[in-house]
Structures are given as structure tokens and as C-alpha cells.
Design a protein around this motif. Structure first.
Motif, PDB file in Angstrom:
ATOM      1  N   GLY A 146       6.464   5.141 -14.802  1.00  0.00           N
ATOM      2  CA  GLY A 146       6.267   4.072 -13.774  1.00  0.00           C
ATOM      3  C   GLY A 146       6.683   2.722 -14.456  1.00  0.00           C
ATOM      4  N   HIS A 147       7.518   2.869 -15.550  1.00  0.00           N
ATOM      5  CA  HIS A 147       7.933   1.507 -15.949  1.00  0.00           C
ATOM      6  C   HIS A 147       9.329   0.873 -15.432  1.00  0.00           C
ATOM      7  CE1 HIS A 147       4.404   1.145 -18.695  1.00  0.00           C
ATOM      8  NE2 HIS A 147       5.182   0.193 -19.450  1.00  0.00           N
ATOM      9  N   SER A 148      10.057   1.449 -14.527  1.00  0.00           N
ATOM     10  CA  SER A 148      10.856   0.922 -13.457  1.00  0.00           C
ATOM     11  C   SER A 148      10.202   1.068 -12.196  1.00  0.00           C
ATOM     12  CB  SER A 148      12.304   1.654 -13.654  1.00  0.00           C
ATOM     13  OG  SER A 148      12.752   1.721 -14.733  1.00  0.00           O
ATOM     14  N   LEU A 149       9.559   1.929 -11.777  1.00  0.00           N
ATOM     15  CA  LEU A 149       9.066   1.962 -10.491  1.00  0.00           C
ATOM     16  C   LEU A 149       7.976   0.863 -10.284  1.00  0.00           C
ATOM     17  CD1 LEU A 149       9.367   3.174  -7.702  1.00  0.00           C
ATOM     18  CD2 LEU A 149       7.482   4.974  -8.475  1.00  0.00           C
ATOM     19  N   ILE A 150       6.890   0.916 -11.071  1.00  0.00           N
ATOM     20  CA  ILE A 150       5.895  -0.043 -10.683  1.00  0.00           C
ATOM     21  C   ILE A 150       6.452  -1.467 -10.704  1.00  0.00           C
ATOM     22  CG2 ILE A 150       3.674  -1.053 -11.545  1.00  0.00           C
ATOM     23  CD1 ILE A 150       3.203   1.861 -12.658  1.00  0.00           C
ATOM     24  N   PRO A 151       7.169  -2.136 -11.680  1.00  0.00           N
ATOM     25  CA  PRO A 151       7.748  -3.604 -11.605  1.00  0.00           C
ATOM     26  C   PRO A 151       8.449  -3.533 -10.158  1.00  0.00           C
ATOM     27  CG  PRO A 151       8.215  -2.822 -13.797  1.00  0.00           C
ATOM     28  CD  PRO A 151       7.546  -1.400 -12.936  1.00  0.00           C
ATOM     29  N   VAL A 152       9.260  -2.550  -9.721  1.00  0.00           N
ATOM     30  CA  VAL A 152      10.015  -2.595  -8.407  1.00  0.00           C
ATOM     31  C   VAL A 152       9.029  -2.695  -7.458  1.00  0.00           C
ATOM     32  CG1 VAL A 152      11.362  -1.076  -6.778  1.00  0.00           C
ATOM     33  CG2 VAL A 152      12.087  -1.418  -9.170  1.00  0.00           C
ATOM     34  N   LEU A 153       7.849  -2.121  -7.318  1.00  0.00           N
ATOM     35  CA  LEU A 153       6.955  -2.082  -6.192  1.00  0.00           C
ATOM     36  C   LEU A 153       6.308  -3.466  -6.275  1.00  0.00           C
ATOM     37  CD1 LEU A 153       5.246   1.493  -6.530  1.00  0.00           C
ATOM     38  CD2 LEU A 153       6.853   0.690  -4.961  1.00  0.00           C
ATOM     39  N   LYS A 154       5.844  -3.691  -7.390  1.00  0.00           N
ATOM     40  CA  LYS A 154       5.237  -5.061  -7.526  1.00  0.00           C
ATOM     41  C   LYS A 154       5.918  -6.268  -7.004  1.00  0.00           C
ATOM     42  CE  LYS A 154       2.711  -6.244 -11.130  1.00  0.00           C
ATOM     43  NZ  LYS A 154       2.502  -6.020 -12.648  1.00  0.00           N
ATOM     44  N   LEU A 155       7.271  -6.041  -7.127  1.00  0.00           N
ATOM     45  CA  LEU A 155       8.238  -7.215  -6.775  1.00  0.00           C
ATOM     46  C   LEU A 155       8.651  -7.063  -5.111  1.00  0.00           C
ATOM     47  CD1 LEU A 155      10.815  -7.490  -9.855  1.00  0.00           C
ATOM     48  CD2 LEU A 155       9.205  -9.159  -9.120  1.00  0.00           C
ATOM     49  N   ARG A 156       8.125  -5.968  -4.901  1.00  0.00           N
ATOM     50  CA  ARG A 156       8.414  -5.535  -3.289  1.00  0.00           C
ATOM     51  C   ARG A 156       9.782  -5.338  -2.929  1.00  0.00           C
ATOM     52  NH1 ARG A 156       3.045  -6.549   0.055  1.00  0.00           N
ATOM     53  NH2 ARG A 156       1.695  -6.744  -1.410  1.00  0.00           N
ATOM     54  N   LEU A 157      10.459  -4.704  -4.099  1.00  0.00           N
ATOM     55  CA  LEU A 157      11.838  -4.437  -3.655  1.00  0.00           C
ATOM     56  C   LEU A 157      11.706  -3.046  -3.236  1.00  0.00           C
ATOM     57  CD1 LEU A 157      13.391  -5.629  -7.193  1.00  0.00           C
ATOM     58  CD2 LEU A 157      13.630  -6.767  -4.920  1.00  0.00           C
ATOM     59  N   ALA A 158      10.833  -2.377  -3.052  1.00  0.00           N
ATOM     60  CA  ALA A 158      10.683  -0.994  -2.196  1.00  0.00           C
ATOM     61  C   ALA A 158       9.302  -0.880  -1.848  1.00  0.00           C
ATOM     62  CB  ALA A 158      10.984   0.242  -3.238  1.00  0.00           C
ATOM     63  N   ALA A 159       9.192  -0.113  -0.614  1.00  0.00           N
ATOM     64  CA  ALA A 159       7.955   0.080  -0.108  1.00  0.00           C
ATOM     65  C   ALA A 159       7.636   1.535   0.337  1.00  0.00           C
ATOM     66  CB  ALA A 159       7.581  -0.865   0.898  1.00  0.00           C
ATOM     67  N   PRO A 160       7.574   2.602  -0.332  1.00  0.00           N
ATOM     68  CA  PRO A 160       7.606   3.961  -0.260  1.00  0.00           C
ATOM     69  C   PRO A 160       6.251   4.318   0.433  1.00  0.00           C
ATOM     70  CG  PRO A 160       7.337   3.761  -2.578  1.00  0.00           C
ATOM     71  CD  PRO A 160       7.665   2.410  -2.135  1.00  0.00           C
ATOM     72  N   GLN A 211       0.777  -1.277   0.028  1.00  0.00           N
ATOM     73  CA  GLN A 211      -0.002  -0.079  -0.084  1.00  0.00           C
ATOM     74  C   GLN A 211       0.788   1.187  -0.020  1.00  0.00           C
ATOM     75  OE1 GLN A 211      -3.313   0.001  -0.265  1.00  0.00           O
ATOM     76  NE2 GLN A 211      -4.030  -1.627   0.797  1.00  0.00           N
ATOM     77  N   PHE A 212       0.513   2.133  -0.605  1.00  0.00           N
ATOM     78  CA  PHE A 212       0.974   3.489  -0.525  1.00  0.00           C
ATOM     79  C   PHE A 212       0.180   4.683  -0.877  1.00  0.00           C
ATOM     80  CE2 PHE A 212       1.741   1.589  -4.834  1.00  0.00           C
ATOM     81  CZ  PHE A 212       0.808   2.580  -5.708  1.00  0.00           C
ATOM     82  N   GLY A 213       0.226   5.984  -0.249  1.00  0.00           N
ATOM     83  CA  GLY A 213      -0.436   7.121  -0.481  1.00  0.00           C
ATOM     84  C   GLY A 213      -0.123   7.737  -2.207  1.00  0.00           C
ATOM     85  N   TYR A 214      -0.999   8.397  -2.494  1.00  0.00           N
ATOM     86  CA  TYR A 214      -0.969   8.941  -3.795  1.00  0.00           C
ATOM     87  C   TYR A 214      -1.304  10.400  -3.920  1.00  0.00           C
ATOM     88  CZ  TYR A 214      -1.939   9.666  -8.915  1.00  0.00           C
ATOM     89  OH  TYR A 214      -2.008  10.023 -10.207  1.00  0.00           O
ATOM     90  N   HIS A 215      -0.338  11.259  -4.481  1.00  0.00           N
ATOM     91  CA  HIS A 215      -0.515  12.609  -4.542  1.00  0.00           C
ATOM     92  C   HIS A 215      -0.217  12.853  -5.986  1.00  0.00           C
ATOM     93  CE1 HIS A 215      -0.387  12.885  -0.170  1.00  0.00           C
ATOM     94  NE2 HIS A 215       0.500  11.920  -0.140  1.00  0.00           N
TER      95      HIS A 215
END
Ligand SMILES: Cc1cc2nc3c(=O)[nH]c(=O)nc-3n(C[C@H](O)[C@H](O)[C@H](O)COP(=O)(O)OP(=O)(O)OC[C@H]3O[C@@H](n4cnc5c(N)ncnc54)[C@H](O)[C@@H]3O)c2cc1C
Ligand code: FES
Ligand code: FES
Lengths: 287, 161
Positions: free
Chosen positions: A33-47, A5-9
């Protein structure tokens, strides 16, 4: 796969994006989002939050101003590849953009996100290092410009700090007599660069008067190849001279080479000269 | 997590929803109104089976957040044929040229083909293959897909001429 989960602005200006970055510690900017969304989906980051800059028209577009080009950070790979100005004034960058991923990736991915992510297997950083680009950054302390050689600092590490937003990439327009090329050994599945080489050769009366060569994909940060450049300068652009110069790349690669299940570090080291030669031949041809 | 309102026009019809920011466009579309023509294959932006049109251009909807599509017009495979049911020339061509077997990749393939013809109405076979690089098919061996795109290009140019 679901991202955490993350907030969105959604930012409505560069200034507002900066304020949102400062009031949301740990938040990440979202461009294509074409690097960031894959990173988030793989849960390599959780901003904790994403700050969407994708709609900021002020960050879009290609401007030619005398001897230099200014590319807004949100300019997409598809726009770079299709731009007549870029094809004329920085053809290696247009070529590199045209072989990123696939058409859908090129429709969404942006030059700013590509260089901010600084994946060693990316294509654009290698070209920007060869062409001597500079990066315009808006941060808490105001605006600053960082040259490519200082911008890329390590694998996925750049000069961008917390609260910084890259606004544009600036690069010199191609001088008369200069040929440019980008060649790439693409991973067959992902299309990312296993090896990428950018070359810019200025040729006058059959002799090379200036050379800039950079290699990427096989090293953590794209590197200039001074041994190759030195061997070219002042010499002929005949096939055997280009091949001999390309062989010098071994001296420029250093000890820190990337290897994986698809292509080992030893293999990449062995074939690097072949890709450098191809880039030199294509650049000499275009000069 | 605070939900975010989005308004997305899908195949001509406006849908207003409150979504979690992390919701992917592909799940938004598939759970919207029985529009399950858009497939999830790899879920890692490689296979192209989730490809749809966003404001007329292709996007892999497994790599796009629903919030990024707020205000946009989306076309899924269900919305490609004319309102009277007449198939789009690409659909006709994939049918006639046997551009599919199991059909799983087909919605995405058709939009990848749509993008090729949008940017190059009379493409060479090489351009067609370069344009299909982001879409995987486990059945056809691609030959008939390339042929389908060629046939659709011819039909669409004839239609205009
Ligand atoms: C299937 C696939 C294949 C690909 N193949 C290739 C390839 O062959 N070659 C290649 O080079 N790339 C490839 N990519 C990556 C692609 O080029 C991405 O679009 C790019 O790396 C990131 O750009 P983006 O706009 O999508 O950034 P995002 O994913 O939105 O952001 C990436 C990172 O940069 C930060 N960021 C974004 N914009 C800014 C800004 N203006 N200022 C500061 N920070 C910012 C974000 O916070 C995030 O950390 C591929 C991607 C996919 C999904
Ligand atoms: S499911 Fe989106 S590219 Fe495979
Ligand atoms: S027709 Fe079966 S995956 Fe393409």
C-alpha cells in the motif's frame, strides 16, 4: 485526507486473487500500500475495489536455486536488505532496498508493488534491469515470464495487463569475480531517487571482462548504458579508465530526461556521469 | 460502501469494529478510545509523526488502512510504558536527554528509535541518523534525539547485562 470509497476483498490464494480481479473490473491489487494508498489519498485514482494480497504467504520469501534467485512478490524491502542470501548473491539489490524511503516504508513496501508501480524515481527497477531479472506473471491465460527489458514500458507502465498478478522476480546469482553496486542521489525529503545507478563488473587480473550498467531516476524507464559498458569491456579498472567510461553515459541517456523543481533535466544530465563513476568505482572495489 | 469487520488488539486490549475500507489506521486509532497520542503531521507518509508498532514493527499509520491491521497487535505511545506506569527506557532517555521540545514528533520519534534498537541494539550515530530519516522534528535540531537513542541503547543493554 480521505481516499474515495472503494470495496475491499481479501484474497486467500493467488488463484482467488485472479478470480477477484476478473469479477471486479477496474479493481486494484493491494500489497504494502505504500504507493497505492498515497495515490488514493491524493485522488489520482478511484478504483471501485481493492483486492488485498498482503497476506498471501505463497508470495513471500527468498529462494536460492543453483545459479538463480527467486524473490516472492510480497518480499518487503526490509527483508531484501537484511537477507544474507541477497547480500551474497545480488548485493546491488540488497543495497538498493536498504536505501528506499525510511525504515517504516521498508517494513511495508514490497518488491512486487515497487516494480508494478514502475515509478521512474524507484530504486529496484534500475537494479533489476542491470542484473537481467525476469518477472513471473500469473494471468487469465496462465503463467508467463517477461524479461526486465520488456517489463518496464514507460513511466508507470509495465507489461502487466488487467487481471495479471506478479508472483515473483527471478535473477541470476552473482558469478565469481563480479562486483556489484547501487548508488543513489536521494531526494532529501522523499528519499526517492533523483538519479540511481546500478553496476555489475566482472574483473579478472585487473581487467574488466564483463560490464552491466543501468541508470534510473532521471529517465522514464531505467536504461542500460551500452556506451559505458562498451568502454569498460576488456579494459583496466583503474580510476581514470572508470571515469572515462562513465563520461560516455551522455550518449546513452537520450532526449527524454525528467526534470522538476528540485532538479532540472539539464542538471541531471550534467551530473549523471558523476553518479555512474561512483557506481563503477564501488562495483570495481567489490569485485 | 459495505463496511468490513476488523478485530485489532491495541495496547493489549481487543477492539472489534465495523469500518469503511478507506479508513486509515491513524484515524481508527485516534477515534477509538481517546488514544490521541498518535499524531497526524503531513498526512503524506513523510514526517513519521503517525508511526506506531504493528506486530512489533513500525508502520506510518497514515499510510496503512485499518483493514490491513485486522488481526494485528498495535502499540501506540499510550501503551509503551509498563502497566505499573514505569516509563520505557526510550521514554526515560528522551526526557533526560531533552529529546523533545513541543513534543509533537515525539510519539513517532520514539517508535522510530524503537525500530532502530530492534534491528541494531548497539547502533552507531550514523545508523541512528539513517534510522530516523523518516521522521521530522521542527524543534530540536535532532542532536538531542540522536543522544536520546544512544542513551536508551546503553540503558537497555545494561538492563540485559
Ligand atoms: C514516504 C515514501 C518514500 C518512498 N521512497 C521510495 C524510494 O526511495 N525508493 C523507492 O523505490 N520507492 C520508494 N517508495 C515506494 C515504496 O517502495 C513502495 O512500497 C512501492 O513502490 C510499492 O510497493 P507496495 O507493496 O507498497 O505496493 P502497493 O502500493 O500496494 O501497490 C502499488 C501498485 O502495484 C500494484 N501491485 C502491487 N503488488 C502487485 C502484484 N504482486 N502484482 C501486480 N500488481 C501489483 C498495485 O495494484 C498498485 O497499482 C516510497 C514510498 C513512500 C510512502
Ligand atoms: S502523518 Fe503519517 S507520515 Fe506524516
Ligand atoms: S519536538 Fe517539536 S516537532 Fe519535534
Amino acid at each position: 485526507m480521505f481516499a474515495p470509497q472503494f470495496g475491499y476483498h481479501r484474497a486467500s490464494s493467488v488463484a482467488e486473487a485472479g478470480e477477484l480481479l476478473r469479477s471486479n473490473p477496474g479493481a486494484k491489487l493491494l500489497a504494502g500500500g505504500h504507493s497505492l494508498i498515497p495515490v488514493l489519498k491524493l485522488r489520482l485514482a478511484a478504483p471501485p475495489a481493492l483486492i488485498d494480497i498482503g497476506r498471501l504467504a505463497e508470495l513471500r520469501g527468498i529462494a536460492v536455486d543453483g545459479g538463480s534467485l527467486r524473490l516472492g512478490a510480497l518480499t518487503t524491502h526490509a527483508e531484501l536488505a537484511a537477507s544474507p542470501e541477497l547480500q551474497r548473491h545480488a548485493p546491488a539489490l540488497a543495497q538498493a532496498a536498504s536505501v528506499i524511503g525510511d525504515p517504516a516504508v521498508r517494513n511495508r513496501g514490497t518488491i512486487g508493488g515497487n516494480v508494478a508501480h514502475a515509478d521512474p524515481a524507484s530504486d529496484l527497477p534500475t537494479v533489476l534491469v542491470a542484473l537481467g531479472a525476469a518477472f513471473e506473471i500469473a494471468g487469465a491465460g496462465g503463467e508467463r515470464t517477461v524479461p526486465a527489458a520488456e517489463f518496464f514500458q514507460g513511466m508507470m507502465a509495465t507489461a502487466l495487463g488487467d487481471g495479471d498478478l506478479l508472483t515473483a522476480v527471478v535473477l541470476p546469482a552473482r558469478p565469481p569475480g563480479q562486483g556489484q553496486a547501487y548508488v543513489k542521489f536521494a531526494h532529501p525529503a522523499s528519499r526517492y531517487a533523483v538519479i540511481g545507478v546500478a553496476a555489475a563488473l566482472t574483473v579478472s587480473d585487473g581487467a574488466c571482462t564483463a560490464a552491466a550498467v543501468a541508470v534510473g531516476g532521471l529517465v522514464p524507464v531505467p536504461l542500460r548504458a551500452p556506451s559505458v559498458e562498451g568502454a569498460l569491456a576488456g579494459g583496466p579498472v583503474a580510476a581514470d579508465a572508470l571515469a572515462a567510461a562513465a563520461d560516455r553515459v551522455a550518449a546513452d541517456l537520450g532526449d527524454d530526461l525528467i526534470g522538476d523543481v528540485f532538479a532540472s533535466a539539464e542538471y541531471r544530465r550534467a551530473v549523471a556521469a558523476v553518479w555512474v563513476r561512483r557506481a563503477l568505482e564501488a562495483a570495481a572495489q567489490a569485485a | 460502501m459495505v463496511k468490513v469487520p476488523v478485530a485489532v488488539r491495541v495496547n493489549g486490549r481487543l477492539y472489534e469494529r465495523e469500518v469503511e475500507p478507506r479508513l486509515l489506521l491513524v484515524h481508527f486509532l485516534r477515534d477509538l478510545d481517546g488514544l490521541t497520542g498518535t499524531k497526524v503531521g503531513c498526512d503524506t507518509s513523510q514526517c513519521g509523526s503517525c508511526t506506531v508498532l504493528l506486530d512489533g514493527m513500525t508502520v506510518k499509520s497514515c499510510t496503512c488502512l485499518a483493514v490491513q491491521a485486522d488481526g494485528a497487535a498495535i502499540t501506540t505511545i499510550e501503551g509503551l510504558a509498563a502497566e505499573n506506569g514505569a516509563l520505557h527506557p526510550l521514554q526515560e532517555a528522551f526526557w533526560n536527554q531533552h529529546g523533545l521540545q513541543c513534543g509533537f514528533c515525539t510519539p513517532g520519534m520514539i517508535f522510530a528509535a524503537h525500530e532502530i534498537l530492534r534491528t541494531s541494539p548497539d547502533p552507531s550515530d550514523e545508523e541512528i541518523r539513517h534510522g530516523l530519516e523518516g521522521n521530522l522534528c521542527r524543534c530540536t535540531g535532532y542532536q538531542n534525539i540522536v543522544r536520546s537513542v544512544r542513551a536508551a541503547a546503553d540503558a537497555m543493554q545494561e538492563g540485559e547485562g
